[in-house]
Write a protein that holds these residues in place. Structure first.
Motif, PDB file in Angstrom:
ATOM      1  N   VAL A  20       0.848  -1.191   0.000  1.00  0.00           N
ATOM      2  CA  VAL A  20       0.000   0.000   0.000  1.00  0.00           C
ATOM      3  C   VAL A  20       0.879   1.235   0.000  1.00  0.00           C
ATOM      4  N   VAL A  21       0.559   2.173  -0.871  1.00  0.00           N
ATOM      5  CA  VAL A  21       1.179   3.504  -0.834  1.00  0.00           C
ATOM      6  C   VAL A  21       0.064   4.517  -0.635  1.00  0.00           C
ATOM      7  N   GLU A  22       0.154   5.282   0.431  1.00  0.00           N
ATOM      8  CA  GLU A  22      -0.888   6.254   0.772  1.00  0.00           C
ATOM      9  C   GLU A  22      -0.228   7.481   1.383  1.00  0.00           C
ATOM     10  N   VAL A  23      -0.624   8.678   0.917  1.00  0.00           N
ATOM     11  CA  VAL A  23       0.019   9.905   1.363  1.00  0.00           C
ATOM     12  C   VAL A  23      -0.524  10.395   2.702  1.00  0.00           C
ATOM     13  N   ASN A  24      -1.769  10.054   3.035  1.00  0.00           N
ATOM     14  CA  ASN A  24      -2.394  10.578   4.245  1.00  0.00           C
ATOM     15  C   ASN A  24      -2.029   9.717   5.453  1.00  0.00           C
TER      16      ASN A  24
END
Length: 331
Positions: A155-159
């Motif tokens: 998973v890549v998530e900025v938040n």
């Protein structure tokens, strides 16, 4: 007597509205009507000055971020004079979703994984040998469901808050997941694998602002997919006989609905080893394939994916539609 009555009154107010420079005429007209209503009609010269001020602030706000507003505050002291002030207010995407988390009742994006994503992953005979990269995973409704099925999921998530939500749930269920908090398009892909079988972006591309970002996405897919692996994402596409103008593009961005044309999409993927294998209406696919009770994922979802957040029109007349696009990496 009515005019004299208004001259003895005092009024003040504030208008907060999304910044869409291409709709400048609507802003001027709105202000003119509001100011006239409280007894301060503007002369042509005053309207020209208002227009210049609005144009500058709209442009400044929109260039800062697609999640921007302008605030028009005004005050009429006794008499016919009216004082007004215009200022931009910008908010990042991360700040926007922080507000969602703080103010909206969960589930923010629904509880079921996207049917299109689930069906693609379900084609694998052995989930443990079918690795998946979920970019912009949000609350993790796709990533967690796929990990429960046995897929290795990154998973890549900025938040940061979304990442914490996924981490807590994955830890509680002892799921095999890799979690990376960052903007996947801002840095290199060294922390990612180069042999994913599926890369997915659900409700992420509508946050893009340029066609160059599409090319960055296709570059990432070319670098990180295994031969035969697939890239799936949903995005708003203009009808083949329709070319949106700047005001439509700008309003779409404000409505989480960045619009691309098929010509832009074809140019963005050109020269990459990716072939398009499907193009489906999100509304049609999800409403047909989601399990019983899963449609709609949220109350706002049907109107959003059919373009009705941008155009106040019946679905069949909207010139834009959210589509599921799937590309396969060639050997």
């Amino acid at each position: 007597m009515a005019r004299r009555l208004l001259r003895r009154g005092e009024a003040r107010g504030e208008i907060v509205i999304p910044a869409v420079p291409g709709m400048l005429d609507e802003y001027v007209q709105m202000c003119s009507k509001v100011f006239a209503t409280v007894g301060s009609p503007f002369t042509p010269e005053q309207l020209a000055h208002l227009r210049t001020a609005l144009e500058s602030q709209l442009t400044q706000a929109y260039q800062a971020t697609q999640r921007s507003d302008i605030i028009i505050s005004w005050h009429t002291p006794v008499g016919t004079a009216l004082n007004y002030h215009i200022q931009p207010r910008a908010k990042t995407i991360a700040e926007t979703y922080d507000d969602w988390i703080a103010t909206r009742e969960p589930p923010l994006f629904g509880t079921q994984p996207d049917a299109r994503v689930w069906d693609l992953a379900s084609e694998a005979t052995d989930p443990k040998q079918f690795s998946i990269l979920d970019i912009g995973a949000g609350t993790g409704r796709n990533a967690l469901a796929l990990a429960r099925r046995g897929h290795p999921v990154d998973v890549v998530e900025v938040n940061e808050k979304f990442v914490d939500m996924i981490r807590q749930e994955a830890s509680r269920e002892r799921l095999r997941m890799g979690l990376i908090q960052r903007d996947v398009f801002a840095t290199s892909t060294e922390d990612l694998d180069d042999d994913y079988d599926l890369i997915l972006l659900s409700e992420v591309v509508p946050e893009f602002r340029t066609a160059d970002q599409l090319r960055t996405l296709f570059q990432l897919a070319s670098d990180c997919l295994a031969p035969g692996g697939r890239l799936v994402f949903n995005t708003f596409m203009a009808a083949h006989n329709y070319t949106p103008d700047e005001s439509v593009i700008q309003l779409g961005e404000q409505m989480y609905s960045r619009i691309f044309t098929y010509a832009e999409m074809a140019a963005a993927v050109a020269d990459f080893p990716l072939e398009q294998v499907s193009d489906d209406s999100v509304y049609d696919y999800e409403s047909t394939h989601l399990p019983e009770g899963g449609w709609p994922p949220t109350g706002w979802y049907p109107e959003w994916v059919t373009g009705q957040d941008v155009f106040a029109l019946p679905r069949e007349l909207c010139p834009i539609d959210m589509r599921w696009l799937v590309y396969r990496k060639q050997a």
